[in-house]
Design a protein around this motif. Structure first.
Motif, PDB file in Angstrom:
ATOM      1  N   VAL A  52       0.842  -1.195   0.000  1.00 40.15           N
ATOM      2  CA  VAL A  52       0.000   0.000   0.000  1.00 40.15           C
ATOM      3  C   VAL A  52       0.880   1.248   0.000  1.00 40.15           C
ATOM      4  O   VAL A  52       0.664   2.182  -0.775  1.00 40.15           O
ATOM      5  N   ALA A  53       1.906   1.261   0.848  1.00 41.68           N
ATOM      6  CA  ALA A  53       2.796   2.423   0.958  1.00 41.68           C
ATOM      7  C   ALA A  53       3.548   2.700  -0.338  1.00 41.68           C
ATOM      8  O   ALA A  53       3.833   3.853  -0.670  1.00 41.68           O
ATOM      9  N   LEU A  54       3.864   1.636  -1.089  1.00 44.24           N
ATOM     10  CA  LEU A  54       4.645   1.788  -2.319  1.00 44.24           C
ATOM     11  C   LEU A  54       3.783   1.895  -3.577  1.00 44.24           C
ATOM     12  O   LEU A  54       4.310   2.181  -4.649  1.00 44.24           O
ATOM     13  N   GLY A  55       2.509   1.614  -3.459  1.00 42.88           N
ATOM     14  CA  GLY A  55       1.670   1.560  -4.651  1.00 42.88           C
ATOM     15  C   GLY A  55       1.970   0.325  -5.478  1.00 42.88           C
ATOM     16  O   GLY A  55       1.841   0.325  -6.699  1.00 42.88           O
ATOM     17  N   ALA A  56       2.396  -0.736  -4.811  1.00 40.82           N
ATOM     18  CA  ALA A  56       2.749  -1.990  -5.478  1.00 40.82           C
ATOM     19  C   ALA A  56       1.580  -2.969  -5.394  1.00 40.82           C
ATOM     20  O   ALA A  56       0.735  -2.875  -4.501  1.00 40.82           O
ATOM     21  N   GLU A  57       1.552  -3.913  -6.306  1.00 40.90           N
ATOM     22  CA  GLU A  57       0.536  -4.957  -6.274  1.00 40.90           C
ATOM     23  C   GLU A  57       1.116  -6.191  -5.596  1.00 40.90           C
ATOM     24  O   GLU A  57       2.236  -6.610  -5.879  1.00 40.90           O
ATOM     25  N   LEU A  58       0.328  -6.773  -4.698  1.00 38.32           N
ATOM     26  CA  LEU A  58       0.710  -7.994  -4.002  1.00 38.32           C
ATOM     27  C   LEU A  58       0.090  -9.179  -4.739  1.00 38.32           C
ATOM     28  O   LEU A  58      -1.093  -9.165  -5.067  1.00 38.32           O
TER      29      LEU A  58
END
Length: 153
Positions: A24-30
């Motif tokens: 969430v903090a990085l704007g990354a997809e898990l």
């Protein structure tokens, strides 16, 4: 998405929760690859007090092949392993790169490592006396290095 973080059959809920918050903090997809060893439903996340769970961009894949197929065609996919030969600091990352991290007790299966391009198996250098880092710490170290190269904050 700036990055894609893949977890291969994660086993420890707090690690996955920490990694989800990081995404969430990085704007990354898990990406969860294979079946997790615990309940990842939204109901279970709420019960665990993960108040940010609705902000996590998360995808579930039954296999590594499915994970690979879900990534954009120009994505570079890196495997992360204590047995890697390439330091994570020696790579030039780009937006959209993807990573696959093994689970907490056994990492990624040997057959996956054998089939991987050796220059895309990353390691985090550490003292010989250290067995490994915690999974969520490893994801944070590599993700922030990739983001440092991709974004200017």
């Amino acid at each position: 998405m700036s990055l894609h973080i893949g977890l291969y059959r994660p086993e420890i809920p707090p690690n996955t929760g920490n990694i989800a918050r990081l995404c969430v903090a990085l704007g990354a997809e898990l990406h969860i690859v294979g079946e997790a060893a615990f309940d990842l439903s939204e109901k279970a996340a709420r019960r665990a007090g993960l108040d940010y769970w609705d902000k996590v961009k998360i995808s579930f894949h039954s296999s590594l092949e499915e994970y690979k197929a879900a990534l954009p065609s120009d994505t570079c996919l890196y495997l992360v392993s204590v047995f890697g030969t390439c330091s994570y600091t020696s790579v030039s990352y780009k937006k959209g790169d993807a990573f696959l991290f093994g689970n907490e007790t056994s990492g990624v299966p040997a057959e996956i490592k054998k089939s991987w391009n050796e220059d895309r198996i990353l390691k985090i250098p550490m003292e010989d006396s250290s067995r490994c880092l915690n999974l969520s710490n490893s994801v944070a170290v590599i993700s922030y290095e990739a983001m440092r190269q991709i974004k200017s904050w």
